[in-house]
Design a protein around this motif. Structure first.
Motif, PDB file in Angstrom:
ATOM      1  N   SER A 132       0.810  -1.223   0.000  1.00  0.00           N
ATOM      2  CA  SER A 132       0.000   0.000   0.000  1.00  0.00           C
ATOM      3  C   SER A 132       0.833   1.258   0.000  1.00  0.00           C
ATOM      4  O   SER A 132       0.346   2.346  -0.342  1.00  0.00           O
ATOM      5  CB  SER A 132      -0.893   0.012   1.248  1.00  0.00           C
ATOM      6  OG  SER A 132      -0.089  -0.072   2.428  1.00  0.00           O
ATOM      7  N   SER A 133       2.088   1.156   0.358  1.00  0.00           N
ATOM      8  CA  SER A 133       2.946   2.326   0.504  1.00  0.00           C
ATOM      9  C   SER A 133       3.589   2.719  -0.822  1.00  0.00           C
ATOM     10  O   SER A 133       3.574   1.956  -1.793  1.00  0.00           O
ATOM     11  CB  SER A 133       4.037   2.045   1.534  1.00  0.00           C
ATOM     12  OG  SER A 133       4.750   0.867   1.184  1.00  0.00           O
ATOM     13  N   GLU A 154     -13.896  -1.386   2.979  1.00  0.00           N
ATOM     14  CA  GLU A 154     -13.201  -2.115   1.926  1.00  0.00           C
ATOM     15  C   GLU A 154     -11.773  -1.587   1.803  1.00  0.00           C
ATOM     16  O   GLU A 154     -11.550  -0.382   1.817  1.00  0.00           O
ATOM     17  CB  GLU A 154     -13.905  -1.928   0.572  1.00  0.00           C
ATOM     18  CG  GLU A 154     -15.298  -2.494   0.495  1.00  0.00           C
ATOM     19  CD  GLU A 154     -15.927  -2.240  -0.870  1.00  0.00           C
ATOM     20  OE1 GLU A 154     -15.389  -1.406  -1.640  1.00  0.00           O
ATOM     21  OE2 GLU A 154     -16.948  -2.873  -1.171  1.00  0.00           O
ATOM     22  N   LEU A 155     -10.833  -2.503   1.676  1.00  0.00           N
ATOM     23  CA  LEU A 155      -9.465  -2.079   1.413  1.00  0.00           C
ATOM     24  C   LEU A 155      -9.347  -1.608  -0.036  1.00  0.00           C
ATOM     25  O   LEU A 155      -9.835  -2.269  -0.959  1.00  0.00           O
ATOM     26  CB  LEU A 155      -8.490  -3.226   1.656  1.00  0.00           C
ATOM     27  CG  LEU A 155      -8.293  -3.657   3.105  1.00  0.00           C
ATOM     28  CD1 LEU A 155      -7.318  -4.831   3.180  1.00  0.00           C
ATOM     29  CD2 LEU A 155      -7.786  -2.511   3.962  1.00  0.00           C
ATOM     30  N   THR A 156      -8.732  -0.464  -0.239  1.00  0.00           N
ATOM     31  CA  THR A 156      -8.535   0.097  -1.566  1.00  0.00           C
ATOM     32  C   THR A 156      -7.133   0.674  -1.672  1.00  0.00           C
ATOM     33  O   THR A 156      -6.487   0.962  -0.666  1.00  0.00           O
ATOM     34  CB  THR A 156      -9.554   1.206  -1.875  1.00  0.00           C
ATOM     35  OG1 THR A 156      -9.445   2.235  -0.875  1.00  0.00           O
ATOM     36  CG2 THR A 156     -10.982   0.670  -1.893  1.00  0.00           C
ATOM     37  N   ILE A 182      -8.772  -3.893  -3.218  1.00  0.00           N
ATOM     38  CA  ILE A 182      -7.778  -4.877  -2.817  1.00  0.00           C
ATOM     39  C   ILE A 182      -8.515  -6.019  -2.135  1.00  0.00           C
ATOM     40  O   ILE A 182      -9.001  -5.886  -1.017  1.00  0.00           O
ATOM     41  CB  ILE A 182      -6.723  -4.264  -1.867  1.00  0.00           C
ATOM     42  CG1 ILE A 182      -6.021  -3.083  -2.546  1.00  0.00           C
ATOM     43  CG2 ILE A 182      -5.735  -5.332  -1.422  1.00  0.00           C
ATOM     44  CD1 ILE A 182      -5.265  -3.441  -3.808  1.00  0.00           C
ATOM     45  N   GLU A 183      -8.610  -7.145  -2.843  1.00  0.00           N
ATOM     46  CA  GLU A 183      -9.430  -8.259  -2.347  1.00  0.00           C
ATOM     47  C   GLU A 183      -8.630  -9.328  -1.608  1.00  0.00           C
ATOM     48  O   GLU A 183      -9.215 -10.141  -0.878  1.00  0.00           O
ATOM     49  CB  GLU A 183     -10.156  -8.919  -3.522  1.00  0.00           C
ATOM     50  CG  GLU A 183     -11.137  -8.006  -4.235  1.00  0.00           C
ATOM     51  CD  GLU A 183     -11.793  -8.729  -5.391  1.00  0.00           C
ATOM     52  OE1 GLU A 183     -12.659  -9.576  -5.111  1.00  0.00           O
ATOM     53  OE2 GLU A 183     -11.439  -8.463  -6.544  1.00  0.00           O
ATOM     54  N   LYS A 184      -7.324  -9.367  -1.812  1.00  0.00           N
ATOM     55  CA  LYS A 184      -6.520 -10.449  -1.236  1.00  0.00           C
ATOM     56  C   LYS A 184      -5.363  -9.899  -0.400  1.00  0.00           C
ATOM     57  O   LYS A 184      -4.189 -10.087  -0.736  1.00  0.00           O
ATOM     58  CB  LYS A 184      -5.989 -11.358  -2.356  1.00  0.00           C
ATOM     59  CG  LYS A 184      -7.063 -12.007  -3.216  1.00  0.00           C
ATOM     60  CD  LYS A 184      -7.924 -12.966  -2.412  1.00  0.00           C
ATOM     61  CE  LYS A 184      -9.001 -13.614  -3.280  1.00  0.00           C
ATOM     62  NZ  LYS A 184      -9.870 -14.524  -2.509  1.00  0.00           N
ATOM     63  N   PRO A 185      -5.680  -9.212   0.707  1.00  0.00           N
ATOM     64  CA  PRO A 185      -4.593  -8.732   1.561  1.00  0.00           C
ATOM     65  C   PRO A 185      -3.907  -9.884   2.280  1.00  0.00           C
ATOM     66  O   PRO A 185      -4.484 -10.962   2.455  1.00  0.00           O
ATOM     67  CB  PRO A 185      -5.323  -7.830   2.561  1.00  0.00           C
ATOM     68  CG  PRO A 185      -6.685  -8.437   2.672  1.00  0.00           C
ATOM     69  CD  PRO A 185      -7.008  -8.913   1.267  1.00  0.00           C
ATOM     70  N   VAL A 186      -2.672  -9.652   2.680  1.00  0.00           N
ATOM     71  CA  VAL A 186      -1.944 -10.600   3.523  1.00  0.00           C
ATOM     72  C   VAL A 186      -2.304 -10.264   4.968  1.00  0.00           C
ATOM     73  O   VAL A 186      -2.001  -9.170   5.456  1.00  0.00           O
ATOM     74  CB  VAL A 186      -0.427 -10.489   3.302  1.00  0.00           C
ATOM     75  CG1 VAL A 186       0.320 -11.451   4.215  1.00  0.00           C
ATOM     76  CG2 VAL A 186      -0.089 -10.757   1.832  1.00  0.00           C
ATOM     77  N   GLU A 187      -2.983 -11.180   5.633  1.00  0.00           N
ATOM     78  CA  GLU A 187      -3.638 -10.887   6.910  1.00  0.00           C
ATOM     79  C   GLU A 187      -2.723 -10.249   7.943  1.00  0.00           C
ATOM     80  O   GLU A 187      -3.043  -9.208   8.521  1.00  0.00           O
ATOM     81  CB  GLU A 187      -4.252 -12.165   7.497  1.00  0.00           C
ATOM     82  CG  GLU A 187      -5.032 -11.914   8.787  1.00  0.00           C
ATOM     83  CD  GLU A 187      -5.774 -13.150   9.259  1.00  0.00           C
ATOM     84  OE1 GLU A 187      -6.670 -13.010  10.115  1.00  0.00           O
ATOM     85  OE2 GLU A 187      -5.476 -14.250   8.774  1.00  0.00           O
ATOM     86  N   GLU A 235       0.160  -5.429   2.821  1.00  0.00           N
ATOM     87  CA  GLU A 235       0.686  -6.129   1.661  1.00  0.00           C
ATOM     88  C   GLU A 235      -0.486  -6.875   1.027  1.00  0.00           C
ATOM     89  O   GLU A 235      -1.469  -7.181   1.705  1.00  0.00           O
ATOM     90  CB  GLU A 235       1.779  -7.119   2.068  1.00  0.00           C
ATOM     91  CG  GLU A 235       2.997  -6.474   2.708  1.00  0.00           C
ATOM     92  CD  GLU A 235       4.005  -7.500   3.163  1.00  0.00           C
ATOM     93  OE1 GLU A 235       3.840  -8.696   2.833  1.00  0.00           O
ATOM     94  OE2 GLU A 235       4.959  -7.120   3.868  1.00  0.00           O
ATOM     95  N   PHE A 236      -0.385  -7.169  -0.264  1.00  0.00           N
ATOM     96  CA  PHE A 236      -1.516  -7.846  -0.898  1.00  0.00           C
ATOM     97  C   PHE A 236      -1.072  -8.711  -2.070  1.00  0.00           C
ATOM     98  O   PHE A 236      -0.006  -8.519  -2.657  1.00  0.00           O
ATOM     99  CB  PHE A 236      -2.565  -6.832  -1.363  1.00  0.00           C
ATOM    100  CG  PHE A 236      -2.097  -5.885  -2.455  1.00  0.00           C
ATOM    101  CD1 PHE A 236      -2.352  -6.156  -3.792  1.00  0.00           C
ATOM    102  CD2 PHE A 236      -1.414  -4.720  -2.147  1.00  0.00           C
ATOM    103  CE1 PHE A 236      -1.928  -5.296  -4.794  1.00  0.00           C
ATOM    104  CE2 PHE A 236      -0.993  -3.841  -3.135  1.00  0.00           C
ATOM    105  CZ  PHE A 236      -1.250  -4.130  -4.465  1.00  0.00           C
ATOM    106  N   ASP A 237      -1.916  -9.679  -2.374  1.00  0.00           N
ATOM    107  CA  ASP A 237      -1.772 -10.527  -3.555  1.00  0.00           C
ATOM    108  C   ASP A 237      -2.868 -10.163  -4.546  1.00  0.00           C
ATOM    109  O   ASP A 237      -3.799  -9.402  -4.223  1.00  0.00           O
ATOM    110  CB  ASP A 237      -1.884 -12.003  -3.179  1.00  0.00           C
ATOM    111  CG  ASP A 237      -0.812 -12.446  -2.202  1.00  0.00           C
ATOM    112  OD1 ASP A 237       0.348 -12.021  -2.372  1.00  0.00           O
ATOM    113  OD2 ASP A 237      -1.128 -13.214  -1.269  1.00  0.00           O
TER     114      ASP A 237
END
Length: 213
Positions: free
Chosen positions: A88-89, A113-115, A129-134, A179-181
């Motif tokens: 995200s950064s 929602e994460l965006t 962002i649908e697949k964040p790293v938890e 972080e995300f996939d």
């Protein structure tokens, strides 16, 4: 996106050497006066990759084949780490709970929602962002970071729920870092491999395409 999707990530060793990125679809019509009009068919980008470029050894090749077979070719989607765009950064900066504005409090709302927003002086666009790293997700309300137990994360849908008693007040910004996939699938049901060619430096084309909701 749970149906037809396996919550497993393509091994990082393979994804870090992949090539590809976002694509859009724009219609351009030439006018009789020499001008043109432009119209976009897609509201959001759709990303495509080739993970064949990430293969460096026979072990990588066999690992890819095993992963491909476990997904049954195009049948099941999976997580993919974009080698360039997966945080995200800003580039080179650590992830922070203040990275992205994901909403504004109204005194009632607790689900966000994460965006991720891409912007400059000329314009901006926002991406779900649908697949964040938890374990990577950080949340802040009005600039104050929440403790991990103060919110929950749905890593299959990219949703954050703030705990009861911590509902953001009206007008207060809610921000996130993570972080995300990317949800993808193989864009082929066939991988053609020649061991002789691979040993000589030629890698197979293994296309992936982003799964859009």
């Amino acid at each position: 996106m749970t149906d037809g999707f396996h919550e497993i990530r393509l091994p990082l060793r393979l994804s870090l050497g992949a090539s590809g990125g976002p694509g859009r679809r724009t219609d351009i019509v030439a006018l009789s006066n020499g001008g043109e009009t432009r119209n976009t068919r897609w509201a959001d980008s759709r990303r495509r990759y080739d993970v064949g470029t990430g293969l460096r050894s026979l072990d990588d090749l066999y690992q890819l084949i095993e992963f491909f077979e476990a997904r049954r070719g195009q049948l099941y989607g999976f997580r993919f780490r974009d080698p360039v765009d997966h945080v995200s950064s800003a580039h080179g900066q650590p992830v922070s709970a203040l990275d992205q504005v994901i909403g504004e409090g109204d005194g009632v709302r607790t689900l966000f929602e994460l965006t991720k927003t891409y912007a400059d002086a000329g314009g901006s666009t926002s991406r779900r962002i649908e697949k964040p790293v938890e374990e990577s997700v950080q949340i802040a309300v009005d600039g104050v970071a929440l403790e991990p137990g103060d919110f929950t994360v749905d890593t299959q849908a990219g949703l954050v729920t703030i705990a009861p008693g911590l509902t953001p007040p009206p007008g207060v910004p809610v921000t996130a870092g993570y972080e995300f996939d990317i949800p993808v699938r193989f864009d082929t049901d066939r991988i053609e491999i020649s061991l002789a060619a691979f040993r000589a430096g030629s890698v197979p084309v293994v296309p992936l395409v982003e799964i859009r909701p």
